[in-house]
Design an enzyme around this catalytic site. Structure first.
Site, PDB file in Angstrom:
ATOM      1  N   GLU A 166       0.813  -1.225   0.000  1.00 24.85           N
ATOM      2  CA  GLU A 166       0.000   0.000   0.000  1.00 24.85           C
ATOM      3  C   GLU A 166       0.845   1.274   0.000  1.00 24.85           C
ATOM      4  O   GLU A 166       0.591   2.191  -0.771  1.00 24.85           O
ATOM      5  CB  GLU A 166      -0.956   0.020   1.196  1.00 24.85           C
ATOM      6  CG  GLU A 166      -2.111  -0.954   1.085  1.00 24.85           C
ATOM      7  CD  GLU A 166      -1.753  -2.358   1.537  1.00 24.85           C
ATOM      8  OE1 GLU A 166      -0.606  -2.578   1.945  1.00 24.85           O
ATOM      9  OE2 GLU A 166      -2.628  -3.240   1.474  1.00 24.85           O
TER      10      GLU A 166
ATOM     11  N   HIS B 292     -12.212  -4.316   8.860  1.00 27.74           N
ATOM     12  CA  HIS B 292     -12.747  -4.211   7.503  1.00 27.74           C
ATOM     13  C   HIS B 292     -13.976  -3.303   7.454  1.00 27.74           C
ATOM     14  O   HIS B 292     -14.813  -3.430   6.566  1.00 27.74           O
ATOM     15  CB  HIS B 292     -13.122  -5.595   6.948  1.00 27.74           C
ATOM     16  CG  HIS B 292     -11.982  -6.272   6.262  1.00 27.74           C
ATOM     17  ND1 HIS B 292     -10.796  -6.557   6.893  1.00 27.74           N
ATOM     18  CD2 HIS B 292     -11.821  -6.708   4.980  1.00 27.74           C
ATOM     19  CE1 HIS B 292      -9.969  -7.155   6.043  1.00 27.74           C
ATOM     20  NE2 HIS B 292     -10.574  -7.245   4.875  1.00 27.74           N
TER      21      HIS B 292
END
Lengths: 346, 324
Positions: A82, A151
């Site tokens: 990322e 999440h």
């Protein structure tokens, strides 16, 4: 410059998902996909990347098949690096490209905070405007089905805090497309935050390429008694609450700011001036959250308008639990908004 | 290695400009007019010069907090450097960046980062843009030994290799991260070997010898420019000063005995090149002195320019937050 001739839309002309008007309708995901498709066709500098964007599910449909049309050199999958890939996007922007970097979940953006906060957001200021970083970071807040604490995080308040970033949270399909076009056309880093449940929504979406200016909210429902400022998925929740409250004779106004930064302060203040009462329905934690910012703005600039103390509806200050019963208890919704409105008019 | 006279003088002038700029800053730093944390690159000049000698103006470099040498070797404006150190409106970042954030887009320098390893992925991204734009340019990332400890370097190498991008990773290994010696930070192996794990060609080279740097960089740049993908160069160098500021008053308190610089241990890329030029009768003491005098004048002029330039306007504090 292909982006300067864009048609600007200020207000969604037919917002009302329930009435089934005879207009062109797309889902939220298809609207995002259409925006990417048109942006890729409009400007060879635009490219789209992200982990899993070319998989069969196509990022909840929002990137479905784009690589087949535009080629895998412009629409491509990435490893899970990322921070590295965020820096690579930034570097490519320095060299003249206009990346759209998609992250399935905001939780993973935390791994890229160095490049977002230390680099992308600062390059314009630190180098006196010489190097624009046109970068769109798309991400989708998860909810439900045991998504749990890693999440489902809604991290917009973190990004709103950082100078040099713009933060966009579209609610309708119409806004999803128009705001994504504006984000891609912008010469600065834009954090574009979607919400998974909004993907179920359908709405009017013009076929042409159009842009929606940042910093202009929308009044989703006009009312005279209480102002509700609602963010993202809290907009449909607030509209449902408004319907219930209407049965009891309470007339609420629902404002969707659409972009948290820049924020349409004028629209919020004008509404509070009219109603004298404010409920802030945010989609993030309460402490130090975006809801606190809105209340602070109203306190600073519209204190005299307030007839009652404002009330916040926000996530409790705990990580999201996974079990569905606890999840239900965790997420505020229609009921909490109705209660908040009743509290503020009491 | 046989280099033309013209090339040899170019290397010498570039080395001397960086050296003299650094010494000028050091000499005046205590006067507190350059209110910015300077990280001098004294001793490490050969890497900037030897690598940049192979770069075109349109090639891009990405630099770090110890970046004066990278900036000058690539052709960055000397006056704008001093003005930036003096926090002036005429500075390369108009007093918004300071010593650690230099920029000169006209020569392919798009801004240095003070977050260790922060600009490594930028170089990879620029290289990716070059491929997308079908340009024949290369991107160079300059970073230090401590940056090799950051995950983002491994992430960047992986992507660069996967897509065969024209990027050269240049690690200047001066063995110290602030005051922490490399022995307390990394297992003992050349940093370049990490690149081999990504199947990126890599070399560890003496960074105090301008000829060795020049030759290694030539191979790396040629490799990348021909579309053969990334390349990794580790240069062993000496940091002559403290991490930041003038001198190195605490050297004996933190350096390993073999790294304490004295006449025996200290190596000087500029002096070595001078010696070579005189020995080979390519130049003479008088001729070199004449070159140095010209550089001294240029540095003096740039220093004065920075000192005498106007400060940024406070009314423009918020300007540049967003690009137009």
């Amino acid at each position: 410059m292909p982006w300067t001739k864009l048609h600007m839309e200020r207000q969604e002309p037919h917002f009302d998902a329930d009435k089934g008007k005879d207009v062109r309708k797309l889902s939220y995901g298809d609207a995002l996909r259409e925006a990417l498709d048109q942006a890729l066709a409009n400007d060879p500098r635009v490219y789209v990347m992200g982990q899993g964007i070319n998989d069969p599910a196509g990022m909840f449909g929002s990137t479905d098949g784009l690589y087949k049309k535009h080629g895998i050199k412009r629409v491509f999958d990435t490893p899970l690096s990322e921070n590295g890939l965020m820096g690579i996007a930034v570097g490519s922007a320095m060299a003249g490209m206009r990346p759209v970097y998609i992250h399935n979940r905001p939780d993973f953006l935390l791994l890229a905070m160095d490049q977002i906060v230390n680099h992308a957001s600062k390059w314009s200021y630190m180098f006196n405007g010489q190097v624009p970083i046109p970068l769109v970071i798309r991400t989708c807040i998860g909810r439900g089905w045991g998504s749990a604490a890693q999440h489902s995080q809604a991290l917009q308040s973190l990004f709103v805090h950082i100078p040099g970033l713009k933060v966009v949270m579209p609610t309708t399909a119409y806004d999803a497309k128009g705001l994504l076009i504006t984000a891609i056309a912008d010469n600065n880093p834009v954090i574009f935050i979607e919400q998974r449940w909004l993907y179920k929504h359908q709405g009017y979406v013009p076929e042409k390429i159009y842009a929606i200016p940042f910093g202009q909210g929308v009044i989703r429902r006009e009312g005279k008694d209480v102002t509700i400022v609602a963010v993202s998925h809290m907009v449909p929740e607030s509209l449902r609450a408004a319907d219930e409250l209407a049965k009891e004779g309470v007339d609420v106004e629902v404002i969707d700011p659409r972009t948290l930064k820049p924020l349409d302060e004028e629209m919020i203040l004008n509404s509070v001036k009219k109603t004298g009462k404010l409920v802030m329905a945010d989609l993030s934690w309460k402490t130090g959250g975006f809801s606190a910012e809105v209340l602070a703005i109203v306190a600073e600039k519209g204190f005299s308008y307030l007839k009652k103390p404002p009330v916040r509806v926000a996530f409790p200050d705990i990580p999201t639990p996974s079990g569905y019963t606890l999840e239900d208890a965790f997420y505020p919704g229609v009921k909490d908004i109705v209660e908040a409105v009743k509290k503020v008019i009491k | 290695m046989r280099l033309s006279k013209e090339k040899l003088f170019k290397l010498l002038i570039s080395l001397a400009r960086i050296r003299k700029t650094q010494l000028k800053i050091e000499k005046h730093y205590h006067e507190d007019q350059m209110k910015t944390p300077v990280h001098l690159c004294l001793g490490e000049e050969a890497v900037s010069v030897g690598v940049s000698a192979h770069l075109k103006t349109s090639d891009m470099i990405f630099s770090n907090h110890r970046g004066h040498g990278h900036y000058l070797a690539k052709g960055g404006d000397l006056k704008a450097l001093f003005a930036e150190l003096f926090c002036k409106e005429t500075g390369c970042a108009k007093g918004r960046g300071g010593s650690m954030h230099l920029i000169d887009t006209s020569v392919g320098h798009y801004g240095s980062s003070a977050i260790v390893a922060g600009s490594i992925p930028h170089a990879v991204g620029a290289a990716m843009a070059f491929v997308m734009q079908k340009k024949k340019n290369v991107a160079v990332s300059f970073f230090g030994d401590a940056a090799s400890e950051e995950g983002v370097l491994q992430e960047s190498m992986n992507w660069a290799k996967l897509h065969n991008l024209p990027v050269i990773f240049v690690c200047e290994n001066n063995k110290y991260s602030v005051c922490s010696p490399i022995q307390v930070r990394q297992a003992e192996m050349p940093i370049a070997t990490r690149a081999l794990g990504f199947d990126i060609p890599a070399k560890t080279v003496d960074g105090m010898d301008i000829f060795k740097v020049y030759a290694a960089a030539e191979a790396a740049v040629t490799h990348a420019r021909r579309g053969k993908g990334p390349y990794f160069l580790e240069f062993n160098v000496q940091r002559w000063r403290a991490h930041a500021g003038a001198g190195d008053p605490q050297a004996k308190l933190y350096r390993n005995p073999e790294d304490i610089l004295d006449e025996k241990t200290m190596r000087d890329p500029l002096a070595s090149l001078e010696k070579y030029l005189i020995k080979q009768k390519i130049s003479s003491r008088e001729k070199l002195d004449a070159i140095y005098q010209k550089i001294d004048e240029e540095v003096e002029e740039a220093f004065k320019f920075g000192q005498d330039s106007p400060l940024p306007k406070n009314e423009e504090l918020e300007k540049y937050l967003f690009a137009k």
